[in-house]
Scaffold this active site. Structure first.
Site, short mmCIF file in Angstrom:
data_model
loop_
_atom_site.label_atom_id
_atom_site.label_comp_id
_atom_site.label_asym_id
_atom_site.label_seq_id
_atom_site.Cartn_x
_atom_site.Cartn_y
_atom_site.Cartn_z
N ASP A 1 -9.24 -0.55 -8.49
CA ASP A 1 -9.95 -1.06 -9.96
C ASP A 1 -11.45 -0.59 -9.55
OD1 ASP A 1 -9.50 -1.93 -13.17
OD2 ASP A 1 -10.28 -3.86 -11.85
N CYS B 1 16.52 -16.31 23.45
CA CYS B 1 16.51 -14.98 23.18
C CYS B 1 16.67 -14.64 22.48
CB CYS B 1 17.43 -13.84 24.24
SG CYS B 1 19.12 -14.66 23.50
N ASP C 1 -8.82 -6.97 -9.04
CA ASP C 1 -9.13 -8.52 -8.82
C ASP C 1 -8.58 -9.49 -9.08
OD1 ASP C 1 -8.72 -9.10 -11.71
OD2 ASP C 1 -10.82 -8.34 -12.64
#
Length: 836
Positions: A504, A83, A703
């Site tokens: 970008d 638990c 990128d």
């Protein structure tokens, strides 16, 4: 008297005696540290400490000084957690170890990820600490994920056997007791045949077998935890069933100790509680096995053997024995065993399992191949470039495992509550018993027992502990199948909160492969001469625009000239000497900085920029010679992806170094809301800060190569189009696909997962808030309703199973924008509107 405990840390970046002095002085100022000794040769710092907190303070001080302590990570497999309270205790025990910095325990995955200071302790020490806390631990190997579902299946089978045995014993108990209460004729039948005393003895024997057979685990784990002052779910079950059984034993064998009005047995409650909880655990084990399906599927992509050329022979070896540089022979239909480069042959390779692209990719000499992909009908010879743990697939698996074991900020509240939840429940049960004894109607003792046991059983915090980690495991696993890799766990929550997606431009919105489109000459200059000189300069630059100009000049047959004294001015342009002439190529700001007049061609530059083209000036010996334009085609999927992001209620911005006219032309075409143009590489961070101030949390999509500062600055950094280069430290999320569809899918799975977590937490907390008072008897005065312990056990089991079932729904999450053959084919067509 023994002195303070000593510890040794590995310290980075020390290069001389002055570094040693700074480190020693800095550590000596930290409260709780003593006897500081720093060794340059071993790059280590040793000191006495006052506990884990003082060691963490030392690590923080080293970072401030610029000499960070080396960190390491360990992944432990933890057993016996049942638990959320168990999770809290494991974390507390590990954080108390001097040298441990961070701990993230995942109940669903049954793992702990620990960040600790290298040299301060070993991974074996961590496992021993968790084991001593009552939760057996061992180092988890990456390969063991393949066996996790098998292990869970074995656990489910063992629980099923226990469940069947317990149910077979409990059924007669339930029939004897409840049948007598519910059917008067059955009650009479028992009286006139075996008698009630004999019935109670039979129930005692069967229930005892249930409790100390299939149910013995609750007592074996719960009672020691209770004695240690750290009760868990097992403690609640052991107390509840033990109380019902003990009371019943007294009523059966020592009835004189109880008033006549309260002589009753609750053997059926104790037996059926064990059956129902075993049923819940069996269902949990089956569900947990399915939460790791994504990891298992990824591991299934790894090839186990490889065909290699060694010593003039072709050998079949274990893939783990591959070395960089090995020549691997790929037969038709074979799975690639490692990352590499094609040396010989041609074939089509199915890369859909890595990139999501549906169509096989043509491979020939020089082309990269990725481990885990499948060769087509041709034969290839491949040189291995990355093997073992360094392959793309291995990195993906590591990322998914780390994301699945992560702890989101939303989990902090759960942890704080559940650590004290079980003791609070025990107190509530005690107060319930006391209230019934003081204020309850006759038989008060019976009512007190029933209510107290119901409170203990119904309040087990299993659902709380499973609510967040199961959703994380399933959500990140499904994301990985969609080509979305959450490198950092908190990015899963962070991405769901963003309000702006900042893009970008080059390589993200556009193809990143510009082409030469225009050369507008100033008076007195010739095209071939200008192209030859400009190409000579650009040949020394690595910028995509430079490559486009160079390719265009060569295609027109421009003479090949040599350049010298090359210099690049970041964000402005380049210059070099070509055949004695000072040649500059760059933006208008570059020309202005060099004092070169461009007015004669300014109109042409503006016209080209308005078409979405990147226009650069060329100048020879201080005189403008030409405007040269290049265009980078917009990716065919960008428009639809941006529309999908806006449909999700997100603002879309584009950040670019291009002129505003060029950027706005692309923005108009794609429906982008905000354009930030003319930004130098370092200015992207300031642009993100401005967007955050205006709109809220920002995700930046780049990128992953030249956008590292922006990726790190954004609330969530998303690296796109990285292909096989997935090890990007700056990004929070890595997309295997090469276009913006991955961003749409990432935001979608993030929001779905967070919504799923909130649903789970609402159910788990709401269940306890609503039913604990009912179990305590709050409805009895008005409606005469008192919850049966049997019903409480069933409700508790149902709570955990409901949370797991809800989390597993995430496996059915479909990509908003799936890769498709038509889309892929469209990508091969030239864009109507060229742009960079």
């Amino acid at each position: 008297m023994a002195g303070p405990e000593q510890i040794t840390l590995s310290v980075e970046r020390m290069s001389c005696a002055s570094c040693v002095g700074r480190v020693e002085r800095g550590l000596s100022d930290v409260e709780g540290l003593s006897d500081v000794s720093v060794n340059l040769a071993t790059e280590a710092a040793r000191f006495g400490h006052a506990g884990a907190q003082s060691v963490r303070a030392a690590a923080a001080r080293l970072s401030e000084l610029g000499y960070p302590a080396r960190e390491a990570r360990a992944r432990l497999a933890i057993a016996s957690m049942s638990c959320a309270s168990c999770v809290g205790r494991v974390e507390k025990a590990l954080l108390a170890v001097p040298g441990v910095l961070e701990v993230s325990v995942n109940l669903a995955a049954e793992t702990a990820q620990v960040t600790y200071l290298e040299g301060a302790l070993s991974q074996a020490d961590l496992a021993a600490t968790a084991t001593q806390a009552g939760y057996p631990a061992r180092l988890a190997e990456a390969e063991e994920a393949t066996s996790r579902s098998a292990r869970k299946e074995e656990e489910a089978q063992a629980l099923a056997r226990q469940l069947r045995f317990a149910a077979a014993l409990a059924l007669p108990v339930f029939v004897l007791e409840m049948g007598a209460h519910m059917i008067p004729a059955f009650h009479t039948l028992i009286h006139t045949t075996i008698g009630m005393q004999a019935s109670w003895v039979i129930q005692f024997l069967l229930t005892t077998l249930v409790l100390f057979g299939p149910g013995r685990g609750f007592f074996a784990k719960g009672l020691p935890a209770l004695l240690k002052g750290a009760p868990d779910m097992n403690s609640l079950v052991a107390l509840g069933t033990g109380a019902a059984w003990s009371y019943s034993v007294v009523a059966t064998f020592l009835p004189g100790l109880l008033p006549a009005g309260v002589r009753a047995v609750y053997f059926e409650a104790a037996a059926v509680i064990v059956v129902l909880i075993l049923l819940g655990r069996w269902l949990e084990a089956r569900a947990k096995g399915r939460t790791g399906a994504a990891i298992e599927a990824l591991l299934g992509l790894q090839e186990r053997t490889a065909l290699v050329e060694r010593g003039g022979e072709t050998l079949e070896i274990d893939a783990s024995q591959l070395a960089v540089g090995d020549r691997i022979l790929l037969r038709p239909g074979a799975r690639v065993p490692a990352d590499g480069v094609v040396l010989d042959g041609t074939s089509n390779v199915d890369e859909s399992m890595i990139t999501g692209e549906p169509l096989p990719v043509a491979k020939s000499k020089g082309a990269p191949v990725t481990g885990g992909t499948v060769n087509g009908t041709g034969s290839l010879t491949v040189r291995a470039t990355r093997v073992g743990a360094e392959t793309t697939l291995a990195q993906i698996i590591r990322m998914v495992e780390e994301a699945q074991g992560a702890k989101l900020p939303i989990q902090g509240l759960v942890d704080r509550v559940t650590l004290w939840f079980v003791p609070a429940v025990m107190l509530a049960a005690a107060l319930t018993v006391l209230a019934w004894l003081l204020f309850g109607p006759d038989p008060a003792l019976t009512f007190a027992l029933v209510a107290g046991v119901s409170v203990l059983i119904i309040a087990c915090p299993c659902a709380m502990g499973l609510a967040t980690p199961t959703s994380i495991m399933v959500g990140t696993g499904r994301a990985a199948e969609m080509g979305v890799l959450f490198r950092k766990g908190d990015a899963l929550q962070g991405l769901s909160d963003v309000r702006v997606i900042a893009l970008d431009k080059t390589g993200t919105v556009t193809e990143g492969k510009p082409a030469l489109t225009d050369v507008v000459l100033a008076e007195g200059f010739e095209r071939a001469d200008v192209l030859a000189h400009v190409a000579a300069v650009e040949a020394l630059s690595e910028h995509p625009v430079a490559e486009a100009i160079l390719r265009g000049a060569r295609a027109e047959g421009a003479p090949v000239l040599a350049a010298e004294a090359f210099a690049s001015v970041t964000g402005h342009g380049v210059r070099a000497l070509v055949e004695g002439r000072d040649v500059l190529v760059g933006a208008d700001r570059f020309m202005a900085a060099e004092g070169i007049e461009t007015a004669s061609l300014q109109g042409e530059e503006t016209r080209l920029a308005a078409k979405g083209r990147t226009a650069l000036f060329a100048a020879f010996d201080g005189q403008v010679a030409a405007v040269i334009a290049v265009a980078d085609p917009v990716k065919p999927t960008s428009r639809a992806a941006i529309a999908a992001l806006k449909a999700e209620g997100l603002q879309v911005a584009m950040i670019t170094g291009d002129k505003r006219e060029t950027a706005e032309a692309i923005a108009r075409e794609l429906g982008i809301d905000t354009v930030i143009a003319g930004v130098l590489p370092g200015g992207k961070v300031e642009a993100l800060t401005a967007l955050r101030a205006a709109h809220g949390p920002v995700a930046f999509v780049g990128d992953g190569i030249n956008d590292a500062p922006a990726l790190a600055e954004a609330d969530v950094g998303i690296a796109i189009g990285t292909g096989t280069d997935v090890a990007i430290e700056s990004a929070d999320v890595v997309l295997m696909s090469g276009d913006l569809r991955g961003v749409v899918n990432a935001t979608h799975i993030s929001r779905r997962t967070m919504r799923n977590i909130r649903e789970n937490l609402a159910w788990a907390f709401g269940y306890n808030v609503a039913l604990i008072p009912v179990a305590a008897g709050v409805l009895y005065p008005a409606f005469g309703i008192l919850l049966s312990p049997v019903f409480a056990a069933g409700a508790m089991a149902l709570s955990s199973v409901s949370v797991l079932t809800n989390a597993l729904r995430l496996r059915r999450t479909a990509p908003v924008m799936a890769e498709s053959a038509p889309a892929r084919c469209a990508a091969a067509q030239p864009a109507q509107q060229p742009a960079q």
